[in-house]
Design a protein around this motif. Structure first.
Motif, short mmCIF file in Angstrom:
data_model
loop_
_atom_site.label_atom_id
_atom_site.label_comp_id
_atom_site.label_asym_id
_atom_site.label_seq_id
_atom_site.Cartn_x
_atom_site.Cartn_y
_atom_site.Cartn_z
N LYS A 52 51.32 6.95 -23.35
CA LYS A 52 50.22 6.21 -22.74
C LYS A 52 49.30 7.12 -21.92
N VAL A 53 49.91 8.08 -21.22
CA VAL A 53 49.06 8.95 -20.43
C VAL A 53 48.19 9.82 -21.33
N ARG A 54 48.72 10.21 -22.49
CA ARG A 54 47.91 10.98 -23.43
C ARG A 54 46.75 10.14 -23.94
N MET A 55 46.98 8.88 -24.25
CA MET A 55 45.91 8.00 -24.74
C MET A 55 44.88 7.74 -23.63
N ALA A 56 45.38 7.57 -22.40
CA ALA A 56 44.44 7.33 -21.29
C ALA A 56 43.55 8.55 -21.06
N ARG A 57 44.14 9.74 -21.15
CA ARG A 57 43.33 10.95 -20.98
C ARG A 57 42.33 11.11 -22.11
N GLN A 58 42.77 10.82 -23.33
CA GLN A 58 41.88 10.94 -24.48
C GLN A 58 40.69 9.98 -24.34
N ILE A 85 40.60 27.91 -16.57
CA ILE A 85 40.96 27.36 -17.88
C ILE A 85 40.96 28.46 -18.93
N TRP A 86 39.97 29.35 -18.87
CA TRP A 86 39.95 30.47 -19.82
C TRP A 86 41.15 31.39 -19.64
N LEU A 87 41.55 31.60 -18.39
CA LEU A 87 42.71 32.44 -18.14
C LEU A 87 43.98 31.80 -18.71
N GLU A 88 44.12 30.49 -18.51
CA GLU A 88 45.26 29.78 -19.08
C GLU A 88 45.22 29.84 -20.61
N TYR A 89 44.02 29.72 -21.17
CA TYR A 89 43.88 29.76 -22.63
C TYR A 89 44.32 31.12 -23.17
N GLY A 90 43.89 32.18 -22.52
CA GLY A 90 44.29 33.51 -22.98
C GLY A 90 45.78 33.75 -22.86
N TRP A 113 46.39 18.21 -17.60
CA TRP A 113 46.63 17.74 -18.96
C TRP A 113 47.20 18.87 -19.83
N LEU A 114 46.61 20.05 -19.72
CA LEU A 114 47.06 21.18 -20.52
C LEU A 114 48.50 21.57 -20.19
N HIS A 115 48.84 21.56 -18.91
CA HIS A 115 50.22 21.91 -18.53
C HIS A 115 51.22 20.92 -19.11
N ASP A 116 50.86 19.63 -19.08
CA ASP A 116 51.78 18.64 -19.65
C ASP A 116 51.93 18.82 -21.16
N GLU A 117 50.82 19.10 -21.84
CA GLU A 117 50.91 19.26 -23.30
C GLU A 117 51.65 20.55 -23.66
N GLU A 156 48.92 24.05 -32.29
CA GLU A 156 47.56 23.84 -32.77
C GLU A 156 46.88 22.71 -32.00
N HIS A 157 47.66 21.68 -31.67
CA HIS A 157 47.11 20.58 -30.87
C HIS A 157 46.68 21.08 -29.48
N VAL A 158 47.47 21.97 -28.88
CA VAL A 158 47.12 22.52 -27.56
C VAL A 158 45.88 23.39 -27.69
N TYR A 159 45.78 24.16 -28.79
CA TYR A 159 44.57 24.96 -29.00
C TYR A 159 43.32 24.08 -29.06
N ASP A 160 43.42 22.97 -29.77
CA ASP A 160 42.28 22.04 -29.85
C ASP A 160 41.92 21.49 -28.47
N LEU A 161 42.97 21.22 -27.68
CA LEU A 161 42.72 20.70 -26.34
C LEU A 161 42.02 21.75 -25.47
#
Length: 923
Positions: free
Chosen positions: A130-136, A185-190, A152-156, A167-172
Motif C-alpha cells: 500500500k505504501v508503494r501504491m500511495a507513493r506512486q 540522490i545522485w550520490l545514492e544512485y552512484g 522511498w529509495l531506501h525502502d525499495e 532494475e525497478h530501483v534504477y527506474d525509481l
C-alpha cells in the motif's frame, strides 16, 4: 545504510536455499515475506516508542551497523506480550486514521499534506504494497522532495532481491533525479549502481551514472565535492595499469572547477601522483581558485541565511547571468528551485532563459513540464509550456490525448464565465471581465476553427447586452469577425445596429458602413445607409452642442466663484491692513491736514509701487539714514521716528545695494527672455551660461532681482547673433534644478499686444491625440511603448505644471489621421497602472482673448492706461477728492456732445487754498 539492509535481507533469503528443500518454493517465499513484515513492524514500533508520535521520517532508514540490532529488536518484539498489546492498540488507531486519509484523498486528490501523512502511517504499519501504491500515486500528481525520494529509495533498496528488483530501483532513481537536482540522490544512485558492477554491463552503468551526476551537480560548490570523491574512489578501487589515466583525468577535471576545499584536493593529487603535476593543470587550478573567491560571498550569504533564501538566490542568479556560463546559470536556477519550487516568477524566469538562450528541446520541455507540475495554478506557465511545445514541433496528441477537445474547451469557457458571474459579479458587484475578452476569444475559436458562426453570433449578442453596445471598437471587432468568417448580410446588419447604438465615436462606424455599401452594396442599400448615418450624426451633434453649452455654463459658474473668492480675500486683507495701521497713522494724518491741498504729497515708502531693479527717484539716493522723509518741516531726531519708518529706511538702504539692470530694447532681436526659474537659484548667471553657450556666444546673462536682493525667477540672455538667439529658443522646457525653464523671444508687449508666446496649436488636429487620466508616474518612454502598437508615433508631449510636476495629461502625434483614429478606438478606456485613461482627438477649447480696456471702463469714466499706474492699479481707492462743483466733463464727453473739443476745455483751472476756503464757506 540501505545497502546493509539489502545485504542482510539477501543473506536471510540465501540461508534456507542453501539447505535441503523441506517445502516448495512457494512456502519459502511466504516465509520470507512474513519475516520482512515482522522486521519492518518491529523497527517501526521501536522507533515510535523511542522518538514519539511525531518521529522524523529521515531517521527511519536502517544503517549498515545496526542490521543485527534491528533483527534482535524484532525478535524481542515478537516475544514480549506487553509490546504486542501496545502495538495492537496503536495499530487500530492507525488503521482508523489511514481510512480517514484515504477517504479524504478520494474527495480531494490534490491535498499534499494528506498524501504525506498517509505514506507515513502506511510505512509505520508495514503495509509495503500500500505504501508503494500511495507513493506512486503521489509522484504522479506532485514532484517529491529530496527527503521523500530518499525514504522511498531506501525502502525499495532494502527489499530488492534479484536483478528485476534492481532494475525497478534504477527506474525509481531515474524518476527521482528528474524532479529536482539533488546531490544526495545522485550520490545514492552512484553508490547503489556500484553494487551491480558484477552484472552484465555493470561497469559501464556505474561510470554512466557518475558522469551524469557530474554533469548535473558537479559544479555545485558546496556539495559537488562528494560526487567527485566518490567517482575517484570507485575508479581507484578497480584501478589497473591501464586505468591510472582515468584517475588522473578525474583529478585534473576537478581541479579546473571552483569548489570548496580545492586546496585539500590539490594536496591529495600531489601525494597520489608519482609524476610532477603538469604546468597546465597548475594554471587551471590557480584560475579556479580566483573564480572561487568571486563566488564565495554569494555562497557564504546562502549558508548564513535561512530557507527559502529567495532574495539571496536572486542575487546569485543575477551574478551568474552577467558572467554568462550556461551550465552554472542552469545549476543556480535548479538550486534555487529546490527551496522555492512554489514561486511561479522563478520558474518563468528560468524557462524564459532556456527559451531564449539555450533552446535545447529536451531541456526546455522538461523544465516547462516541471514548472506546471509545481505551480499548476499559474496560467502564464501553462501558456509558456504550450508555446514551447509548438515551437519545438511537439505532436498534437502529446498536447491533448483526448478525442473530445472541442467539448472540453467549450466546457472550460463556460466554467470560466460561470465563475466570473458567481465569484466576482455577484459577490463584489463588479464585472470580472468588463471587455468580455473570454467570450471574444470563444467566439473567434467557434468562427475560425469550428466554422460555427451561429454560436459566434450568439456570443457577440451576449457581449453587447453586457453594456458594450455603446463602444465603436466593440462593433468593429464584431464586424471584422463577420467579414472574415460570415457574410455580407450579417455585416450590414451589425453596422446598422452599430450606427444606432454607438455613442463614443459614431463617425467611425458611419464611415465603415458607407465604405462597405459603396463597394459591395446596391444603390438602394447606399441610400438607406446615407439616410441613417446623416440622421444619427445630426442627433449626435445636437447632443454634443447641448453638452458643450452645459459644460461652458458650469465653467463660467466656477470662474465666477473663483472671482468672488478673490474679491473676498482682497477685501478681508484690506480691512485687516486698515485696522492694523489705524492707530499708528493718527499723527501722520494730522500732519497731512496741515499740507496744502493743491500740492502733490510725496508717496509714503510703504505705499510705493515696487518695480524690479528700477532706478530710484532723484534725491532719494541723497537721503541718509537720518534724513526726514516727510515734507512738513518736522525736525524730530531719527531715534524718535516710529518703528515703521525706521524699517522702511533700512529697506531703502538695502535697495541701494541691488545692482540695477537697464534693458536695451534695441537688442531684443539677439536676446531671449528666460522665466519660470527656481527662486532659490543662488548664482543664476553662472548656472545658465553653460546651458546657453551650447547654442553660441553669450554676451551677457542678466538675472532680475527684487528690491531686497532676492532672485525673481527670470532673466535676459543676450547673444552676439540673432541666429544664436533663435537656436536658444529650442531650450524651452529644459529642466533646471527640477523645474522646466521657459525660453521665449524678448518682445515688448506694450508695443506688440497681439504677440503670443504659446507655441502649440489650439485648433483641431486629427493626427494628434489628447490623453488624460494618466498616472503621474507614467514616463514618456512607457507611453510611447503603448502608443506605437497602433501606428508610427512622431512625438509625445507630457503636460506639466510650472513646477515641472506631471498633470496626468499628454499629447501623442501620429503620422496620419487613420493611425490616430485606430489608436483612439484601441486605447480609450485602457488601464495603465490601475488608472483608466481617456483618449480623444486633440481639439483644445478656444483660448479666451484678453479683455480690452474699452470693455472694462464704466460709462462716463475716463480710462487710464494700466502702464501709468503699474501692475497694482491706481491705489486703494478710486474716489475723486475734487468737489462736484468743480468737476468738468471729460474730453471724451465734450467731444461727443459739442463736436471736437479744444485743448483748453480739457484743463481744470488751478485754485489756491483761499479759493477752496471760499468755496467751502459759501452758503
Amino acid at each position: 545504510m540501505a545497502t546493509a539492509a539489502a545485504a542482510s535481507a539477501s543473506e536471510a533469503e540465501a540461508e534456507p536455499k542453501a539447505g535441503p528443500k523441506a517445502e516448495g518454493e512457494e512456502a519459502e517465499a511466504k516465509e520470507a515475506r512474513t519475516r520482512r513484515k515482522v522486521l519492518s513492524r518491529a523497527v517501526a514500533a521501536a522507533t515510535y516508542k523511542t522518538v514519539g508520535p511525531e518521529w522524523d521520517q529521515q531517521e527511519e532508514g536502517v544503517s549498515e551497523s545496526d542490521g543485527d540490532e534491528e533483527y534482535a529488536m524484532a525478535s524481542s518484539a515478537e516475544s514480549s506480550p506487553g509490546e504486542y498489546e501496545w502495538e495492537y492498540d496503536e495499530e487500530e488507531k492507525n488503521q482508523l486514521e489511514i481510512e480517514r486519509l484515504e477517504e479524504q484523498l478520494s474527495i480531494n486528490v490534490y491535498d499534499y499534506n494528506c498524501h504525506v501523512d498517509l505514506i507515513r502511517l502506511l510505512r509505520l504499519e508495514g503495509e509495503l504494497t500500500k505504501v508503494r501504491m500511495a507513493r506512486q500515486k503521489m509522484s504522479e500528481i506532485f514532484p517529491l522532495t529530496e527527503e521523500l525520494w530518499l525514504e522511498w529509495l531506501h525502502d525499495e533498496i532494502s527489499m530488492a532481491l534479484d536483478g528485476l528488483d534492481r532494475e525497478h530501483v534504477y527506474d525509481l532513481f531515474e524518476k527521482a533525479v528528474k524532479d529536482y537536482i539533488c546531490p544526495n540522490i545522485w550520490l545514492e544512485y552512484g553508490q547503489y549502481s556500484v553494487g551491480g558492477i558484477g552484472q552484465k554491463g555493470g561497469l559501464e552503468k556505474v561510470r554512466s551514472v557518475f558522469e551524469r551526476a557530474l554533469s548535473s551537480v558537479g559544479l555545485h560548490m558546496t556539495k559537488g565535492l562528494a560526487i567527485w570523491e566518490a567517482y575517484r574512489e570507485f575508479e581507484s578501487a578497480i584501478v589497473e595499469a591501464a586505468r591510472l589515466e582515468k584517475v588522473h583525468s578525474l583529478f585534473r577535471r576537478q581541479l579546473a572547477i571552483p569548489l570548496y576545499d580545492m586546496e585539500a584536493t590539490f594536496a591529495e593529487y600531489e601525494e597520489w601522483s608519482e609524476d610532477p603535476i603538469p604546468e597546465s593543470v597548475i594554471q587551471n587550478y590557480n584560475k579556479a581558485l580566483q573564480q572561487l573567491e568571486k563566488y564565495k560571498p554569494y555562497e557564504e550569504t546562502l549558508l548564513q541565511a535561512e530557507a527559502p533564501r529567495l532574495a539571496e538566490y536572486q542575487a546569485y542568479i543575477d551574478f551568474e547571468m552577467k558572467i554568462g556560463d550556461p551550465a552554472r546559470i542552469q545549476l543556480i536556477f535548479e538550486r534555487a528551485l529546490v527551496e522555492n519550487c512554489l514561486v511561479p516568477d522563478l520558474w518563468i524566469r528560468y524557462s524564459q532563459y532556456l527559451d531564449r538562450q539555450l533552446k535545447v528541446k529536451d531541456l526546455v520541455l522538461s523544465v516547462h513540464s516541471r514548472a506546471v507540475r509545481n505551480c499548476p495554478w499559474t496560467v502564464a506557465l501553462w501558456s509558456r509550456y504550450l508555446l514551447a511545445m509548438e515551437r519545438h514541433g511537439v505532436e498534437h496528441r502529446v498536447i491533448s490525448d483526448s478525442s473530445k477537445e472541442l467539448e472540453e474547451l467549450r466546457s472550460a469557457f463556460a466554467r470560466a464565465l460561470e465563475y466570473l458571474k458567481q465569484e466576482v459579479e455577484e459577490r463584489f458587484s463588479e464585472s470580472g471581465d468588463p471587455s468580455c475578452l473570454i467570450m471574444q476569444n470563444w467566439a473567434r475559436i467557434e468562427a475560425r476553427l469550428c466554422n460555427n458562426m451561429q454560436k459566434a453570433r450568439e456570443l457577440w449578442d451576449s457581449i453587447m447586452t453586457k453594456g458594450n453596445a455603446k463602444y465603436a471598437n466593440m462593433w468593429l471587432e464584431y464586424y471584422n469577425l463577420e467579414r472574415a468568417h460570415g457574410d455580407t448580410q450579417h455585416c450590414r446588419k451589425a453596422l446598422h445596429r452599430a450606427v444606432q447604438c454607438t455613442s463614443d465615436y459614431p463617425e467611425h462606424v458611419c464611415e465603415v458602413l458607407l465604405t462597405m455599401e459603396r463597394t459591395e452594396g446596391t444603390l438602394e442599400d447606399w441610400d438607406i445607409a446615407v439616410q441613417k448615418t446623416e440622421t444619427r450624426l445630426a442627433r449626435v451633434n445636437e447632443q454634443r452642442i447641448k453638452a458643450a453649452e452645459k459644460e461652458a455654463a458650469l465653467a463660467q459658474q466656477e470662474e465666477e466663484k473663483v472671482e468672488q473668492r478673490k474679491r473676498a480675500r482682497a477685501e478681508k486683507k484690506a480691512l485687516k491692513k486698515k485696522k492694523k495701521t489705524r492707530g499708528s497713522d493718527k499723527s501722520r494724518a494730522d500732519e497731512d491736514d496741515e499740507k496744502e491741498w493743491g500740492d502733490d504729497a510725496e508717496e509714503q515708502p510703504s505705499k510705493r509701487r515696487r518695480v524690479e531693479n528700477s532706478v530710484p527717484p532723484a534725491g532719494e539716493a541723497e537721503l541718509g539714514p537720518e534724513a526726514d522723509p516727510g515734507l512738513s518741516g518736522s525736525s524730530a531726531p531719527a531715534a524718535a521716528e516710529p518703528p515703521s519708518e525706521q524699517k522702511e529706511q533700512r529697506a531703502a538702504a538695502r535697495r541701494r545695494d541691488v545692482p540695477r539692470v537697464l534693458h536695451d530694447s534695441s537688442k531684443d532681436g539677439v536676446t531671449v527672455f528666460v522665466s519660470n526659474l527656481p527662486y532659490g537659484l543662488r548664482e543664476p548667471a553662472a548656472t545658465l551660461r553653460p546651458l546657453f553657450e551650447a547654442c553660441g556666444d553669450v554676451v551677457e546673462v542678466r538675472p532680475i532681482f527684487s528690491n531686497r536682493g532676492d532672485f525673481r525667477g527670470y532673466c535676459y540672455v543676450e547673444f552676439k547673433e540673432e541666429a544664436v538667439a533663435l537656436r536658444a529658443l529650442e531650450l524651452d522646457r529644459q529642466t533646471v534644478e527640477g523645474r522646466p525653464m521657459f525660453v521665449s523671444p524678448c518682445v515688448d508687449k506694450s508695443k506688440n499686444p497681439d504677440f503670443k508666446v504659446f507655441r502649440y496649436s489650439t485648433a483641431l488636429e486629427k493626427h494628434k491625440l489628447f490623453v488624460s487620466g494618466l498616472p503621474f508616474s507614467c514616463t514618456k518612454e512607457e507611453l510611447e511603448e503603448i502608443c506605437k502598437a497602433h501606428g508610427t508615433v512622431k512625438d509625445i508631449r507630457l503636460v506639466t505644471n510650472r513646477a515641472g510636476k506631471p498633470k496626468g495629461l499628454a499629447y501623442v502625434e501620429y503620422e496620419n489621421e487613420s493611425q490616430a483614429s485606430q489608436a483612439v478606438l484601441k486605447m480609450d478606456g485602457m488601464t495603465i497602472k490601475e488608472n483608466v485613461i481617456k483618449v480623444a482627438i486633440s481639439n483644445p477649447p478656444q483660448r479666451k482673448a484678453p479683455e480690452k480696456p474699452e470693455a472694462r471702463k464704466a460709462p462716463g469714466v475716463a480710462v487710464v492706461p494700466r502702464q501709468i499706474y503699474g501692475a497694482r492699479g491706481k491705489g486703494r481707492t478710486q474716489l475723486s477728492l475734487l468737489p462736484r462743483a468743480l468737476q468738468r466733463p471729460s474730453a471724451t464727453a465734450a467731444q461727443a456732445e459739442n463736436g471736437p473739443a479744444t485743448p483748453a476745455a480739457t484743463e481744470v483751472p488751478k485754485m489756491s487754498n483761499a479759493d477752496f476756503a471760499k468755496l467751502l464757506l459759501r452758503k
